[in-house]
Scaffold this active site. Sequence first.
Site, PDB file in Angstrom:
ATOM      1  N   GLU A 156       9.243   1.269  11.005  1.00 37.16           N
ATOM      2  CA  GLU A 156      10.241   2.406  10.860  1.00 37.16           C
ATOM      3  C   GLU A 156       9.390   3.757  11.260  1.00 37.16           C
ATOM      4  O   GLU A 156       9.333   4.048  10.233  1.00 37.16           O
ATOM      5  CB  GLU A 156      11.530   2.380   9.982  1.00 37.16           C
TER       6      GLU A 156
ATOM      7  N   CYS B 209      13.440  10.571   7.450  1.00 40.36           N
ATOM      8  CA  CYS B 209      12.850  10.440   8.916  1.00 40.36           C
ATOM      9  C   CYS B 209      14.819  10.378   9.707  1.00 40.36           C
ATOM     10  O   CYS B 209      14.317  11.448  10.296  1.00 40.36           O
ATOM     11  CB  CYS B 209      12.757   9.423   9.359  1.00 40.36           C
TER      12      CYS B 209
ATOM     13  N   GLU C  35       7.912  16.841  16.140  1.00 44.80           N
ATOM     14  CA  GLU C  35       8.974  15.794  14.784  1.00 44.80           C
ATOM     15  C   GLU C  35       8.511  16.745  13.826  1.00 44.80           C
ATOM     16  O   GLU C  35       6.641  17.199  14.209  1.00 44.80           O
ATOM     17  CB  GLU C  35       8.554  14.873  14.440  1.00 44.80           C
TER      18      GLU C  35
ATOM     19  N   LYS D 175       0.641  -1.342  -0.262  1.00 47.08           N
ATOM     20  CA  LYS D 175      -0.478   0.249  -0.063  1.00 47.08           C
ATOM     21  C   LYS D 175       0.547   0.910   0.060  1.00 47.08           C
ATOM     22  O   LYS D 175       1.257   1.600   0.980  1.00 47.08           O
ATOM     23  CB  LYS D 175      -0.649   0.322   0.753  1.00 47.08           C
TER      24      LYS D 175
END
Length: 502
Positions: A270, A304, A406, A194
């Site tokens: 992750e 990331c 973040e 996906k």
Amino acid sequence: MPALTSQTTTTAPPASGTPRDIRNFIGGDFVDGVAGFDKIDPVDGAVIGRVHEAGRHEVDRAVAAARAAFDGPWGRMSVGDRATLLRRIADAIERRFDDLVAAEVGDTGKPETLARDLDVARAAMNFRSFADTVASTGLDSFLTELADGRRALNYAIRKPLGVVAIIVPWNLPLLLLTWKLAPALASGNTVVIKPSEETPSSATLLAEILSEAGVPDGVVNVVHGFGEDSAGAFLTGHPGIDGVTFTGETSTGSAIMRAVAPRVRPVSFELGGKNAAVVFADADLDAAIAGLARSTYLNTGQVCLCTERIYVERPIFDEMAAGLAEQARRLRLGRPENPATTTGPLISQAHRAKVLSYFDLAREEGATVLAGGGVPTLGDGLDGGSWIEPTLWSGLDNSNRAVREEVFGPVAAIIPFDTEAEAIALANDTDYGLAAVTWTSDLTRGHRVAQRMRTGMSWVNTWYLRDLRSPFGGMGLSGIGREGGHHSLEFYTEPTNVCVQL
Ligand SMILES: NC(=O)C1=CN([C@@H]2O[C@H](COP(=O)(O)OP(=O)(O)OC[C@H]3O[C@@H](n4cnc5c(N)ncnc54)[C@H](O)[C@@H]3O)[C@@H](O)[C@H]2O)C=CC1
Ligand SMILES: O=C(O)/C=C/C=C(\O)C(=O)O
């Protein structure tokens, strides 16, 4: 939106200016969705694609196709044959290199040079690396000697998990997809992918390339759509899934954990980060400034691993801050095909609104804006895109939300420190734990500080230098498990011990 019905293949080039139809790929066929949504070009806001959204029925079909393929000849293929196929896939990716670059650039707006050097090059490398790993990684074997004189041979074999769901984000779409797909296939699994709703194109083109390279029908399936109440949630909640590998936001990781909890399926996550860099006064300042500009602004800060907190030893703070602000101002925002462009737009207007909300928050929290801080005016038809200025803040500390949460954009806060112990404490003062960077010319200190970082990855005098065999992942809110080399094989397989009395 009404169901889309055209039967053209997904990757057929559209007439100029006509949005492409982007279909699901199930059991070897391109398949319509139950609904559709537009894919917007983040460079200028134009509609460039119409994506077929998979409903429950399409997800069921994809999982069934993957199960049938797993139970067929694919499940009995030797490791050597799978490694050969992986190498053939890498060759096929290289043959379609330019098409993949175009797909990636179209969806993300990233500079073409970056898509070539990083995203698509790594896709081929991922398949070659896992071909080598699977062909060369052994398992435990013990000659067992009991007190009564009996002897036995204990040895472990690996069995694939079965049907694996691969859910990937939009920042490095093909790189992250193939980073999961290559070890999943190397280990003998079948998959349902996906991709992010923002980046459907490269996964769909890859499906075509995999077929051409000889991957049997049903082994790799692609379903398009969103997360909640859409293809993502239908897939992760599906009883036919044997494991989920996911890269993306921490809260999405939590939702996926809840989805698989009733059936206790393994997950590999992750997730996000709020990564720190520590710069000591003895560092090579030019190298540190260039390295920090890269770690803060690469891919418009949408990796990331990007640095969002920079701790600098006080005697060099002003010089570092001025040097990095100057680097931020020098970045060239522009069209992806222009070789001088260093920096693309953010992925979407929605993501830009989120990043801009942190720009506002940082100001409210007392930040001094050393560079950027807003939306640029670029002209040249670009102002409908999701552009943002590379930004640097000072005047904040670890108590501020802008330094704790973040952002996932081209921005960092630069903060002074006085002692090594303080720098380590500041860097580790986060619920995340993905990546850290230390800049120093004292390598003894470099090792010491790197090892004390509470992160899954710790670089010294460099950043994002990758060896695909080494463990990759994070601790705390940054994830579960490690990818890379044999670590990936451990997730995608179940070890089974065989004990034979001799
Ligand atoms: N690599 C990273 O660490 C990334 C972090 N982000 C951060 O996440 C924020 C949100 O961006 P999103 O694209 O919404 O990230 P996300 O983590 O929600 O999306 C990543 C993937 O998960 C799917 N997904 C979302 N909800 C799901 C659910 N409940 N079940 C199954 N699949 C689901 C999405 O459709 C997409 O394919 C960004 O603003 C950014 O801060 C975004 C992308 C990558
Ligand atoms: O190089 C890699 O394998 C991965 C890099 C980046 C991410 O995982 C991410 O941005 O999520």
